[in-house]
Design a protein around this motif. Structure first.
Motif, short mmCIF file in Angstrom:
data_model
loop_
_atom_site.label_atom_id
_atom_site.label_comp_id
_atom_site.label_asym_id
_atom_site.label_seq_id
_atom_site.Cartn_x
_atom_site.Cartn_y
_atom_site.Cartn_z
N ILE A 261 -32.59 31.56 52.04
CA ILE A 261 -30.84 31.45 52.42
C ILE A 261 -30.84 31.55 53.94
N VAL A 262 -31.62 32.45 54.72
CA VAL A 262 -31.49 32.35 56.27
C VAL A 262 -32.06 30.85 56.93
N VAL B 113 -22.17 42.11 57.85
CA VAL B 113 -22.82 42.49 56.70
C VAL B 113 -21.80 43.46 55.90
N ILE B 114 -21.27 44.60 56.82
CA ILE B 114 -20.28 45.48 56.26
C ILE B 114 -19.28 44.63 55.39
N VAL C 178 -24.84 41.11 45.27
CA VAL C 178 -24.80 42.16 46.66
C VAL C 178 -25.67 41.92 47.50
N PHE C 179 -27.02 41.40 47.17
CA PHE C 179 -28.00 41.50 48.22
C PHE C 179 -27.83 39.87 49.06
N VAL C 180 -27.50 38.95 48.16
CA VAL C 180 -27.24 37.67 48.70
C VAL C 180 -26.03 37.84 49.89
N LEU C 181 -25.08 38.37 49.42
CA LEU C 181 -23.89 38.50 50.29
C LEU C 181 -24.47 39.27 51.68
N MET D 248 -25.88 36.96 53.61
CA MET D 248 -25.08 35.82 54.23
C MET D 248 -24.33 36.76 55.35
N GLY D 249 -24.21 37.94 55.33
CA GLY D 249 -23.47 38.79 56.50
C GLY D 249 -24.59 38.64 57.56
N ILE D 250 -25.82 38.55 57.45
CA ILE D 250 -26.64 38.64 58.54
C ILE D 250 -26.73 37.06 59.25
#
Length: 462
Positions: free
Chosen positions: A376-377, A27-28, A287-290, A293-295
């Protein structure tokens, strides 16, 4: 902790702790990655001007298509490695590593050279006008010249996550972001290189990070490392990588197609600045989609490993936790879009017309973002466990099957508002379909879980 022990923990450590352990670095990294894209756009919008923002927006299909090929290899190979590690097939996992390097080099060279040769006609097709073409061309010439570096950088980061080194992937991204911001300041503010300065900053920062990544995989003490004999392409491994990677490829390829149509519709109904507004809205939303995607990247090695090890209860638990996290993150994005759109858009430009376009667009675009987090998940979950056909369909449903027809129905009726409205309308349909497909497959997973438990009991009795 060595790499082999970290890999084995994927099947034993509590799922919640594992998801935090793997997702937070991802996520970071993903958030940092989106931040340096945003900072590029802020520098360009504030220093170069509103038409430069529109020119940069024209390059989104190019960037998405390039990411599509990169994701096909990076995600396909990282998922394959996770599954093979879960099956304790370390030799095949190592061969996948070598084939990933070879495929990234070959595909990036072909894509980069062909794109450079036909750059202007492609940009015109993407929606570039006489005013925005020079900006888009200046940016893409440098990005395409370094295409091999970009592919290797993102590909190695995906492999670091799947091989038990999520923090190293995070460090690589954070370094890239920090260097990119520093070089943006030097190249754009000091040297006055404009949009070429932003592209140059991106390529130099990715080159430095890639060199460090390659040194990590060159360490012979690691479970997965570079060695002779693993680089020659093997048909069965290529099929495995591409078979799983076809889903993220289609996600990004469809995004590229959609942006092309969106750009052309925005030019038709609102002009060049409407395209710039779409670019700003994309920059905020991504920003929030990525973040989600980090999750997903944190979920990927856990789901892949445990699916390969037939520990389906752990697979389902990591899915549910990821869905909750995705919903929460996208809800934050929704709140910002609804209540702070002017303040957010003003970071990118001071042009009042562009601000008005973008504020309206952000609110419409992100209207259903909390539900989009679930979609997305779910889509990425099926990709993580190798259910390629399901993942492909879910990817296509949101970005192509539902959106494109709406893009030709709503704008003639509602004008530019209709162009924006196609986004939440297609999101709503896609979320409903994804939840229905997930519910159906959960029943199948429960039957598989029961069968696996019975089989283990029989083996234990013998």
């Amino acid at each position: 902790m060595d790499q082999q022990q970290a890999t084995l923990e994927l099947g034993t450590k509590p799922v919640g702790k594992l998801l935090v352990q793997y997702a937070i670095p991802a996520v970071i990294a993903m958030t940092a990655s989106s931040l340096y894209n945003i900072i590029d756009r802020i520098f360009i919008g504030q220093v170069v001007g509103p038409l430069a923002i529109s020119g940069l927006a024209i390059t989104f299909p190019f960037m998405n298509l390039s990411a599509a090929f990169g994701a096909a290899i990076g995600v396909g190979s990282s998922t394959s490695i996770s599954i093979k590690l879960g099956q304790k097939d370390f030799k095949t996992a190592e061969n996948i590593l070598g084939n990933t390097v070879t495929l990234n080099i070959l595909i990036s060279l072909i894509y980069g050279m062909l794109s450079l040769i036909f750059l202007d006609p492609i940009l015109r097709f993407f929606g570039a006008s006489d005013a925005t073409l020079p900006y888009a061309r200046d940016f893409m010439q440098i990005i395409l010249a370094g295409n091999v570096i970009t592919y290797m950088y993102f590909g190695m980061n995906a492999l670091l996550r799947s091989s038990g080194k999520p923090k190293h992937a995070m460090y690589a991204t954070m370094f890239t972001v920090a260097m990119n911001i520093l070089l943006d300041s030097i190249f754009i503010l000091w040297f006055k290189w404009g949009i070429r300065g932003a592209a140059s900053a991106t390529m130099i920062s990715q080159t430095c990070a890639m060199i460090w990544q390659l040194t990590l995989f060159n360490d012979k003490k690691e479970l997965l490392h570079f060695k002779r004999g693993i680089y020659r392409l093997k048909l069965d491994l290529v099929k495995l990588i591409v078979g799983i990677g076809i889903s993220p490829f289609l996600i990004n390829a469809c995004a590229s197609i959609v942006v092309i149509f969106m750009n052309n519709q925005f030019v038709k109904y609102g002009g060049d600045l409407a395209v710039g507004a779409y670019g700003i809205a994309n920059s905020i939303g991504v920003v929030f989609v990525l973040f989600v995607m980090g999750i997903n990247q944190g979920m990927q090695p856990i789901a892949g490993y445990n699916y390969g090890a037939m520990q389906l209860d752990r697979v389902m638990k990591v899915l549910y936790l990821s869905m909750i996290a995705g919903f929460f993150v996208m809800s934050i994005g929704w709140a910002i879009a609804m209540f702070l759109p002017y303040q957010t858009v003003s970071l990118f430009t001071t042009d009042p017309t562009l601000i008005n376009f973008a504020v309206k667009g952000v609110r419409i675009d992100m209207l259903l973002y909390p539900l989009v987090g679930l979609q997305i998940v779910i889509t990425n979950f099926f990709q993580c466990i190798g259910k390629v056909k399901v993942s492909i369909f879910l990817s296509l449903s949101r970005q192509l099957i539902f959106l494109l027809p709406l893009l030709f129905v709503l704008p003639p009726i509602f004008g530019i508002t209709g162009v924006w409205a196609t986004l939440p309308a297609s999101d709503f349909i896609a979320v409903f379909v994804a939840l229905a497909i997930l519910a159906y497959n959960i029943k199948k997973f429960k039957l598989q879980h029961k069968s696996a438990i019975n089989e283990r009991q029989i083996q234990h009795d013998y």
